[in-house]
Design a protein around this motif. Sequence first.
Motif, PDB file in Angstrom:
ATOM      1  N   ASN A  69     -13.394  -8.827  -1.774  1.00 57.20           N
ATOM      2  CA  ASN A  69     -12.859  -8.233  -2.990  1.00 57.20           C
ATOM      3  C   ASN A  69     -13.383  -8.917  -4.253  1.00 57.20           C
ATOM      4  O   ASN A  69     -13.137 -10.109  -4.469  1.00 57.20           O
ATOM      5  N   ARG A  70     -14.118  -8.161  -5.082  1.00 59.95           N
ATOM      6  CA  ARG A  70     -14.811  -8.763  -6.225  1.00 59.95           C
ATOM      7  C   ARG A  70     -13.853  -9.378  -7.254  1.00 59.95           C
ATOM      8  O   ARG A  70     -14.065 -10.526  -7.691  1.00 59.95           O
ATOM      9  N   LEU A 107      -8.036  -8.923   3.158  1.00 58.92           N
ATOM     10  CA  LEU A 107      -8.329  -7.543   2.770  1.00 58.92           C
ATOM     11  C   LEU A 107      -9.630  -7.059   3.413  1.00 58.92           C
ATOM     12  O   LEU A 107      -9.791  -5.855   3.663  1.00 58.92           O
ATOM     13  N   SER A 108     -10.557  -7.985   3.702  1.00 62.40           N
ATOM     14  CA  SER A 108     -11.814  -7.594   4.343  1.00 62.40           C
ATOM     15  C   SER A 108     -11.598  -7.131   5.781  1.00 62.40           C
ATOM     16  O   SER A 108     -12.481  -6.495   6.370  1.00 62.40           O
ATOM     17  N   ARG A 127     -10.665   1.234   2.986  1.00 65.28           N
ATOM     18  CA  ARG A 127     -10.260   0.878   1.633  1.00 65.28           C
ATOM     19  C   ARG A 127      -8.912   1.499   1.293  1.00 65.28           C
ATOM     20  O   ARG A 127      -8.545   2.552   1.824  1.00 65.28           O
ATOM     21  N   SER A 128      -8.208   0.828   0.422  1.00 64.34           N
ATOM     22  CA  SER A 128      -6.897   1.332  -0.003  1.00 64.34           C
ATOM     23  C   SER A 128      -6.789   1.221  -1.517  1.00 64.34           C
ATOM     24  O   SER A 128      -6.974   0.126  -2.076  1.00 64.34           O
ATOM     25  N   ARG A 129      -6.513   2.337  -2.160  1.00 65.84           N
ATOM     26  CA  ARG A 129      -6.363   2.312  -3.617  1.00 65.84           C
ATOM     27  C   ARG A 129      -5.151   1.466  -4.015  1.00 65.84           C
ATOM     28  O   ARG A 129      -5.171   0.780  -5.044  1.00 65.84           O
ATOM     29  N   THR A 139      -4.011  -1.250  -2.521  1.00 71.09           N
ATOM     30  CA  THR A 139      -4.346  -2.674  -2.501  1.00 71.09           C
ATOM     31  C   THR A 139      -5.258  -3.045  -3.661  1.00 71.09           C
ATOM     32  O   THR A 139      -5.154  -4.148  -4.212  1.00 71.09           O
ATOM     33  N   GLU A 140      -6.147  -2.138  -4.050  1.00 69.84           N
ATOM     34  CA  GLU A 140      -7.034  -2.431  -5.175  1.00 69.84           C
ATOM     35  C   GLU A 140      -6.241  -2.591  -6.470  1.00 69.84           C
ATOM     36  O   GLU A 140      -6.513  -3.495  -7.272  1.00 69.84           O
ATOM     37  N   TRP A 141      -5.259  -1.716  -6.669  1.00 68.65           N
ATOM     38  CA  TRP A 141      -4.398  -1.850  -7.846  1.00 68.65           C
ATOM     39  C   TRP A 141      -3.569  -3.128  -7.754  1.00 68.65           C
ATOM     40  O   TRP A 141      -3.388  -3.849  -8.744  1.00 68.65           O
ATOM     41  N   VAL A 173      -4.284  -5.902  -6.189  1.00 67.58           N
ATOM     42  CA  VAL A 173      -5.149  -7.057  -6.433  1.00 67.58           C
ATOM     43  C   VAL A 173      -5.401  -7.229  -7.929  1.00 67.58           C
ATOM     44  O   VAL A 173      -5.359  -8.353  -8.460  1.00 67.58           O
ATOM     45  N   THR A 174      -5.669  -6.129  -8.618  1.00 69.21           N
ATOM     46  CA  THR A 174      -5.900  -6.201 -10.070  1.00 69.21           C
ATOM     47  C   THR A 174      -4.684  -6.794 -10.771  1.00 69.21           C
ATOM     48  O   THR A 174      -4.816  -7.641 -11.668  1.00 69.21           O
TER      49      THR A 174
END
Length: 308
Positions: free
Chosen positions: A12-13, A67-68, A73-75, A77-79, A81-82
């Motif tokens: 995750n970047r 997460l890897s 992918r999960s939107r 989890t991306e939110w 993480v942000t």
Amino acid sequence: MTTLLRRVTHWNRPLMVFVSAMAVLAAVAAVGILVDPRVLTGAPIWLKPFKFAVSFVLYGTTLAWMLSLLPRRSRATEWAVTIIVAMSVIEMMVIVGQVVRGQTSHFNASTSLNAALFAAMGAAIMVLFFAHLVIGIVVLIQRIPDRVAATAVGWGLGLSLLGMLAAVPMALPMQDPGIEGIGGAHSVGVLDGGPGLPIVGWSTTGGDLRIGHFVGLHALQALPILAILLSRFGTRLDERTRARLLVVAGAAYGVLTVLLTWQALRGQPLLRPDATTLVAVAALVVATATATGLVLARRRRPELALAA
């Protein structure tokens, strides 16, 4: 090693950028400990930023690795993480900013500004808690294919939430030391800043709520490390047995976190447990050993697992 580094760069970047920034901050804080003579609440003033930066490096790296493992992918989890990265940045900005000002960041209500900064930190951690919870729910829903890894990740995420909750008593009214401008404390029964253990600073004369908080948070690393060790050295154990052993370890770890918090709330130093605490620890050890023995007794032999 090259393959591992290549994999890490694809984690995750946002988390890995944050981890890199925290690593730099840890180095800066380490220099500050050496060159800045200021002391705050009995410790070098840059020690807190150093400890928090190192903790965030471990937290961010572990979370990115977890997460890897997700199958897709999960939107959500991306939110999440942000949000976690943003809240963590706010936390560190306040901590470092207060060090520059020569002020404590936690429990500081000496001025309206200091009180507002501490309130902002509390709100940020609360938001981070729920974002972390969202990630835990997604991990449970998606079901990581590797059963052992899934068990370690699930318990690690859950117990780290318990570790976050273990910090709540620090800011409750019962922790008001009765000193003007101070609205909470790490220590129980004694004032913050007294004699403490090396590096961590945990009180050696009273209870310290940071202990349960620390132990619970680092379940995020402890359970996956145990899973790796079981996979590496427990080759004669089938997957189901290794997963069950992780469940036993996770349950014991959770009880230990609660036990350490309970000990601290009673104003008792970590290294000076009373008879009641020793009995509780002994009961936990016996229960854990018994459960481990039962799991091993029911394990499937390698030849039977192959036949099945």
